[in-house]
Enzyme design. Structure first.
Site, PDB file in Angstrom:
ATOM      1  N   HIS A   1      62.020  64.473  46.093  1.00  0.00           N
ATOM      2  CA  HIS A   1      62.978  63.566  45.452  1.00  0.00           C
ATOM      3  C   HIS A   1      63.742  64.230  44.305  1.00  0.00           C
ATOM      4  O   HIS A   1      64.955  64.413  44.411  1.00  0.00           O
ATOM      5  CB  HIS A   1      62.241  62.296  44.979  1.00  0.00           C
ATOM      6  CG  HIS A   1      63.130  61.273  44.353  1.00  0.00           C
ATOM      7  ND1 HIS A   1      62.762  59.962  44.154  1.00  0.00           N
ATOM      8  CD2 HIS A   1      64.385  61.363  43.842  1.00  0.00           C
ATOM      9  CE1 HIS A   1      63.755  59.297  43.583  1.00  0.00           C
ATOM     10  NE2 HIS A   1      64.743  60.126  43.379  1.00  0.00           N
TER      11      HIS A   1
ATOM     12  N   HIS B   1      68.398  65.420  40.709  1.00  0.00           N
ATOM     13  CA  HIS B   1      67.991  65.943  42.010  1.00  0.00           C
ATOM     14  C   HIS B   1      68.362  67.433  42.106  1.00  0.00           C
ATOM     15  O   HIS B   1      69.272  67.806  42.856  1.00  0.00           O
ATOM     16  CB  HIS B   1      68.698  65.163  43.142  1.00  0.00           C
ATOM     17  CG  HIS B   1      68.441  63.684  43.152  1.00  0.00           C
ATOM     18  ND1 HIS B   1      69.242  62.781  43.821  1.00  0.00           N
ATOM     19  CD2 HIS B   1      67.456  62.946  42.584  1.00  0.00           C
ATOM     20  CE1 HIS B   1      68.765  61.549  43.657  1.00  0.00           C
ATOM     21  NE2 HIS B   1      67.689  61.625  42.891  1.00  0.00           N
TER      22      HIS B   1
ATOM     23  N   GLU C   1      65.620  53.328  38.162  1.00  0.00           N
ATOM     24  CA  GLU C   1      64.400  53.982  37.679  1.00  0.00           C
ATOM     25  C   GLU C   1      64.047  53.526  36.268  1.00  0.00           C
ATOM     26  O   GLU C   1      63.339  54.221  35.543  1.00  0.00           O
ATOM     27  CB  GLU C   1      64.534  55.515  37.724  1.00  0.00           C
ATOM     28  CG  GLU C   1      64.813  56.113  39.090  1.00  0.00           C
ATOM     29  CD  GLU C   1      63.657  56.033  40.076  1.00  0.00           C
ATOM     30  OE1 GLU C   1      62.594  55.490  39.720  1.00  0.00           O
ATOM     31  OE2 GLU C   1      63.838  56.500  41.225  1.00  0.00           O
TER      32      GLU C   1
ATOM     33  N   HIS D   1      66.553  61.891  34.862  1.00  0.00           N
ATOM     34  CA  HIS D   1      66.089  62.054  36.246  1.00  0.00           C
ATOM     35  C   HIS D   1      67.261  62.592  37.046  1.00  0.00           C
ATOM     36  O   HIS D   1      68.360  62.033  37.002  1.00  0.00           O
ATOM     37  CB  HIS D   1      65.608  60.727  36.825  1.00  0.00           C
ATOM     38  CG  HIS D   1      65.533  60.747  38.324  1.00  0.00           C
ATOM     39  ND1 HIS D   1      64.753  61.652  39.012  1.00  0.00           N
ATOM     40  CD2 HIS D   1      66.178  60.021  39.263  1.00  0.00           C
ATOM     41  CE1 HIS D   1      64.922  61.464  40.313  1.00  0.00           C
ATOM     42  NE2 HIS D   1      65.779  60.481  40.498  1.00  0.00           N
TER      43      HIS D   1
END
Ligand code: 2HA
Ligand code: ZN
Length: 262
Positions: free
Chosen positions: A204, A134, A109, A132
């Site tokens: 996501h 989840h 990413e 980032h």
């Protein structure tokens, strides 16, 4: 080891403990430029240059610690320099080189992360870290159309517990599903982070920025906690009443909360 990288290791451990970081899930980047001495800055590359896929006009010569692609957060917690690397953005502003410590390729990413850092620095913000991950409950909610409306979702989460509004006063932005690692995902994320504390990627995960990685983690944690309270209530068989709009407004006024990034 740099203080910010020690902090990355402790956040990586928490992400694993929370169940937010299955296998190689999630990524972290931190701008470490200000922490590096002259000796480090004189080091040449051990790999690269590699294209970033994006133009980063404000990041020329800057250094970032990046989680390695395919690496596990739980391994990173134990050994951040074997599961991530420090990169330097080249003078052309479109490529990077790996400087230390091992030739570990950065996160998939990277375009999203570097685009965010570029925007934040370009606009004079003090944010240094991007996360980032989840988070289970927020990702679960992103599977239902109703919760993909950012205004609706934000109001719902704010109304679960006063601290959500106090610590995430800009709320949560939503980005419709896009391919992981794509430049279009990076661009859509940027448009949402301008106005929100955390961005939810449909089906996501989330992206947050912070003054350091703990700050980015806290932003995500506060909003996911509200999602957990909502889902726990639903699991108990009722729709939670939520704080009244007046109660929410009172928190905003008493704590003098901002409605835009500062
Ligand atoms: O790095 O979570 O979105 C693994 C991911 C990519
Ligand atoms: Zn992901």
């Amino acid at each position: 080891m740099l203080k910010s990288i020690e902090q990355v290791a402790s956040v990586a451990g928490m992400l694993w403990e929370k169940g937010w970081a299955e296998r190689n899930g999630g990524n972290i980047t931190v701008n470490v430029t200000d922490e590096l001495d002259e000796e480090f800055r004189s080091l040449g590359p051990i790999a690269g240059p590699f294209a970033t896929g994006v133009r980063l006009s404000h990041l020329k010569g800057m250094y970032f610690y990046c989680k390695g692609t395919g690496k596990r957060m739980r391994d990173l917690a134990a050994d951040p320099m074997a599961n991530g690397s420090i990169i330097r953005i080249c003078d052309d502003c479109t490529s990077y080189e790996i400087i230390a410590q091992q030739p570990v390729m950065p996160t998939s990413e990277l375009p999203s992360h570097l685009t965010l850092h570029n925007y934040l620095i370009g606009n004079g913000y003090a944010y240094k870290a991007s996360l980032h991950t989840h988070p289970i409950e927020l990702v679960a909610m992103s599977h239902c159309d109703k919760y993909l409306d950012s205004t609706y979702l934000t109001r719902l989460l704010w109304s679960m517990i006063p601290e959500t509004l106090a610590f995430a006063p800009l709320g949560i932005g939503v980005v419709p599903y896009a391919l992981p690692g794509s430049v279009s995902l990076a661009e859509a994320t940027l448009r949402q982070i301008e106005a929100h504390d955390v961005v939810l990627w449909e089906k996501h995960g989330t992206v947050a920025v912070g003054t350091d990685i703990m700050d980015a983690f806290d932003q995500t944690d506060v909003l996911n906690k509200a999602a957990m309270i909502y889902m726990t209530s639903r699991n108990m068989g009722f729709e939670p009443d939520g704080m009244t709009p007046e109660a929410v407004r009172e928190v905003r006024e008493v704590f003098n909360l901002p409605d835009r990034r500062r």
